[in-house]
Design an enzyme around this catalytic site. Structure first.
Site, mmCIF file in Angstrom:
data_model
loop_
_atom_site.group_PDB
_atom_site.id
_atom_site.type_symbol
_atom_site.label_atom_id
_atom_site.label_comp_id
_atom_site.label_asym_id
_atom_site.label_seq_id
_atom_site.Cartn_x
_atom_site.Cartn_y
_atom_site.Cartn_z
ATOM 1 N N HIS A 23 -1.702 1.500 7.208
ATOM 2 C CA HIS A 23 -2.188 1.368 5.887
ATOM 3 C C HIS A 23 -2.209 2.663 5.401
ATOM 4 O O HIS A 23 -2.313 3.936 5.847
ATOM 5 C CB HIS A 23 -3.592 0.719 5.920
ATOM 6 C CG HIS A 23 -4.075 0.712 4.598
ATOM 7 N ND1 HIS A 23 -3.629 -0.196 3.469
ATOM 8 C CD2 HIS A 23 -5.021 1.230 3.695
ATOM 9 C CE1 HIS A 23 -4.224 -0.435 2.559
ATOM 10 N NE2 HIS A 23 -5.252 0.871 2.557
ATOM 11 N N CYS B 106 0.856 -1.049 -0.007
ATOM 12 C CA CYS B 106 -0.006 0.022 0.063
ATOM 13 C C CYS B 106 1.020 1.179 0.029
ATOM 14 O O CYS B 106 0.501 2.197 -0.515
ATOM 15 C CB CYS B 106 -1.212 -0.025 1.190
ATOM 16 S SG CYS B 106 0.129 -0.111 2.951
#
Length: 405
Positions: free
Chosen positions: A355, A72
């Site tokens: 994230h 990510c």
């Protein structure tokens, strides 16, 4: 493939002009009349070339990237770079093939350009898989091998450095020894800074430098003899400290910039050698921006390392979407230097369980990029305590391509 047709400018012509300017050290305010005329003539050619319209056919660009195992961080950064128009168009037009003098094969640049080609395909295809690009990147930077989570800002720095190395307009020259120390005491600060910038461009000159590189000035004032000295360093991003929360519970980007540029007192143990005293003395140090880049990347330093652990700040930092004025942090009387926000890299979660996502602006508004998922987002949803890396474009810069959609 998008962007392959309709090009009206021979890129090598522009590259030649820029090379002649930088190699000969020509300055706009040169005292040498012949050099001044040559500088004006060459820059005129560049202006004519840059105002011609290169035609590039693009899709809408709202395409996601597949997460291939804790990637990510890569996806968020690539989306931000994909919306850096000067870099995107350069990659899709493959202009580096005409400009590069580096002996290195542009394998990583080719793979990166292929990813951007998929993201901006006129057919607006499915999610793009960055596996080949990431594999080549890990070969170039083994530190990123494996499948553990990585820091997005570190990845951005390494990526820009490797891309620059591959597409450097300067041939590699082996250094035979330490460069002789330059003395600029008789020059004005602007002349000293220009000389150091010219020296930098003699070795490092690429589209990455054109867009992202700026120059920092570090000013030292000796408390014993009152001598002032300056050093100049090239930067590709500004890493800003986050001050403690105010009584209102929030912090502004302006306060982060103020803290970054405020005067710092250095004791003898931590100060450099005073040029006049020829010894370590107490002094003060101040940072300012001497040369502003076209794209300024601002890293909000949310992660701090102590002796035993790493912690993350979740302080909400507000930032302007338009007209960020960095003039007060530049040379005296430089006037307003305005930037507009076009991309944000966000980090949610903790140090160990985080994230990355991105928010990027295009002609139709803002979108939220969460790996393969792409959704529209309103401007009032952009400012959160997850903002980590901000991408600003100089608002008075010109775009050299005409985009067809």
């Amino acid at each position: 493939m998008p962007g392959a047709s309709g090009v009206n400018i021979e890129p090598s012509c522009k590259a030649l002009c820029r090379t002649l300017v930088s190699q000969n050290g020509l300055q706009r305010e040169s005292a040498d009349i012949s050099q001044s005329v040559l500088y004006t003539s060459l820059m005129g050619l560049l202006l004519v070339a840059d105002t011609e319209k290169e035609q590039l056919t693009l899709g809408v660009g709202r395409v996601g990237l597949r997460n291939i195992g804790n990637t990510c961080f890569l996806n968020a950064v690539v989306q931000c770079l994909s919306h850096t128009r000067g870099l995107r168009d350069y990659c899709l037009l493959k202009s580096y093939k005409q400009e590069k003098f580096s002996k290195e094969d542009a394998k990583l640049m080719e793979a990166f350009s292929q990813v951007l080609s998929g993201l901006w395909d006129v057919n607006d295809g499915n999610t793009v898989n960055p596996r080949q690009f990431y594999s080549l990147f890990k070969e170039a930077v083994p530190y990123f091998s494996g499948y553990s989570q990585q820091d997005a800002q570190e990845f951005l720095r390494f990526l820009l450095d490797k891309l620059h190395t591959e597409i450097n307009r300067r041939p590699y020259v082996r250094r035979t020894g330490k460069d002789p120390e330059q003395k600029y005491a008789r020059f004005r600060i602007s002349e000293e800074a220009a000389a150091m910038w010219k020296k930098h461009l003699e070795r490092d000159d690429s589209r990455i430098v054109d867009l992202f590189s700026g120059q920092l000035r570090s000013s030292l004032h000796c408390s014993v003899c009152s001598h002032y000295s300056n050093t100049f360093d090239v930067f590709c991003d500004l890493s800003l400290p986050i001050p403690k929360k105010s009584s209102s519970g929030e912090v502004t980007l302006r306060q982060c910039l103020d803290l970054f540029s405020q005067e710092e007192k250095l004791d003898k143990e931590n100060s450099p050698m005073c040029e006049r005293c020829n010894r370590h003395t107490e002094c003060t140090k101040r940072l300012s921006i001497q040369r502003f880049p076209q794209v300024i990347v601002i890293h909000l330093n949310r992660f701090t390392m102590s002796r035993w652990s790493i912690s993350k700040s979740t302080t909400y930092v507000s930032f302007p979407l338009t007209n960020l004025d960095l003039g007060p942090y530049g040379p005296l009387d430089c006037g307003p230097v305005l930037y507009d926000l076009y991309a944000i890299c966000n980090h949610a979660g903790t140090v160990n369980m985080g994230h990355y996502t991105a928010c990027c602006s295009d002609e139709s508004g803002w979108c939220f990029y969460n790996d393969s998922s792409v959704t529209p987002v309103s401007e009032n949803q952009l400012q959160t305590n997850q903002a980590y890396v901000l991408f600003y474009q100089r608002s008075n810069s010109t775009t050299t391509t005409t985009v067809r959609k």
